[in-house]
Design a protein around this motif. Structure first.
Motif, PDB file in Angstrom:
ATOM      1  N   SER A  59       0.821  -1.206  -0.031  1.00 23.17           N
ATOM      2  CA  SER A  59       0.006  -0.031   0.015  1.00 23.17           C
ATOM      3  C   SER A  59       0.965   1.513   0.039  1.00 23.17           C
ATOM      4  N   PRO A  60       0.595   2.308  -0.974  1.00 22.04           N
ATOM      5  CA  PRO A  60       1.427   3.379  -1.006  1.00 22.04           C
ATOM      6  C   PRO A  60       1.301   4.282   0.305  1.00 22.04           C
ATOM      7  N   GLU A  64      -3.170   6.891  -0.657  1.00 22.43           N
ATOM      8  CA  GLU A  64      -3.238   6.461  -2.114  1.00 22.43           C
ATOM      9  C   GLU A  64      -3.696   5.142  -2.325  1.00 22.43           C
ATOM     10  N   PRO A  65      -4.295   4.628  -3.242  1.00 19.23           N
ATOM     11  CA  PRO A  65      -4.623   3.160  -3.661  1.00 19.23           C
ATOM     12  C   PRO A  65      -3.458   2.682  -4.400  1.00 19.23           C
ATOM     13  N   VAL A  99     -11.469   0.871  -0.519  1.00 15.50           N
ATOM     14  CA  VAL A  99     -11.767   1.003  -2.157  1.00 15.50           C
ATOM     15  C   VAL A  99     -11.215   2.702  -2.112  1.00 15.50           C
ATOM     16  N   ARG A 100     -10.372   3.031  -2.917  1.00 16.68           N
ATOM     17  CA  ARG A 100      -9.826   4.574  -3.061  1.00 16.68           C
ATOM     18  C   ARG A 100      -9.817   4.771  -4.528  1.00 16.68           C
ATOM     19  N   ARG A 110      -6.499  -0.278  -0.861  1.00 17.03           N
ATOM     20  CA  ARG A 110      -5.413  -0.096  -0.155  1.00 17.03           C
ATOM     21  C   ARG A 110      -5.632  -0.728   1.321  1.00 17.03           C
ATOM     22  N   ILE A 111      -4.634  -0.799   2.160  1.00 15.50           N
ATOM     23  CA  ILE A 111      -4.910  -1.355   3.276  1.00 15.50           C
ATOM     24  C   ILE A 111      -5.617  -0.721   4.070  1.00 15.50           C
ATOM     25  N   SER A 112      -6.445  -0.681   5.188  1.00 19.11           N
ATOM     26  CA  SER A 112      -6.980   0.131   6.118  1.00 19.11           C
ATOM     27  C   SER A 112      -5.873   1.114   7.035  1.00 19.11           C
ATOM     28  N   PRO A 113      -6.043   2.287   7.176  1.00 21.85           N
ATOM     29  CA  PRO A 113      -4.956   2.803   7.905  1.00 21.85           C
ATOM     30  C   PRO A 113      -4.975   2.587   9.409  1.00 21.85           C
TER      31      PRO A 113
END
Length: 150
Positions: A59-60, A64-65, A99-100, A110-113
């Motif tokens: 994950s960036p 970001e996705p 979803v991004r 991306r992974i959840s923050p």
């Protein structure tokens, strides 16, 4: 090598030892309790757990996705695109992935923050405001994080 960083304790004036992390490149802050709950949960298959760890690694920065389709991901992880799509949808259902964006009819994830984040603590706190916490069977979400009780 660049300039040496000198940190000093404000109260005592003593120098504080400093060394950069010995990682080979970018690194991410991870909520170990949530990752442990995912990897120990019987609600997820070994392949799903593997992809969670993969998403943490790829994950960036920020929110970001990852700009990759299911076929791109499948090639990278050695799975079929159908398997990757099915796993990603389950991880989204549990809010482990978010979803991004979209490429055509494919969601960008991306992974959840709440699970992993590359950025400052302030940026991560802002990021978690944009999504709900993951639903991880077996994870005790009633214990507030240290920053939440301050």
């Amino acid at each position: 090598m660049g300039a040496v960083r000198r940190l000093v304790d404000a109260d005592t004036g003593e120098p504080i030892p400093y060394a950069p992390y010995a990682f080979s490149g970018r690194h991410t802050q991870v909520d170990k309790a949530r990752v442990e709950a995912i990897t120990e949960s019987r609600a997820f298959t070994p392949s799903q757990k593997f992809l969670v760890l993969w998403w943490i690694g790829v994950s960036p920065e920020g929110m970001e996705p990852l700009r990759a389709t299911g076929a791109d991901i499948a090639k990278r992880v050695g799975m079929s695109s159908d398997a990757v799509g099915k796993i990603n949808r389950k991880l989204v259902k549990h809010r482990i992935l978010i979803v991004r964006g979209r490429i055509g009819n494919y969601n960008l994830y991306r992974i959840s923050p709440y699970i992993a984040f590359h950025g400052t603590g302030i940026e991560q706190r802002e990021a978690v405001k944009t999504c709900n916490p993951p639903d991880i069977p077996g994870f005790d979400d009633n214990v507030p994080a240290r920053w939440e009780v301050q």
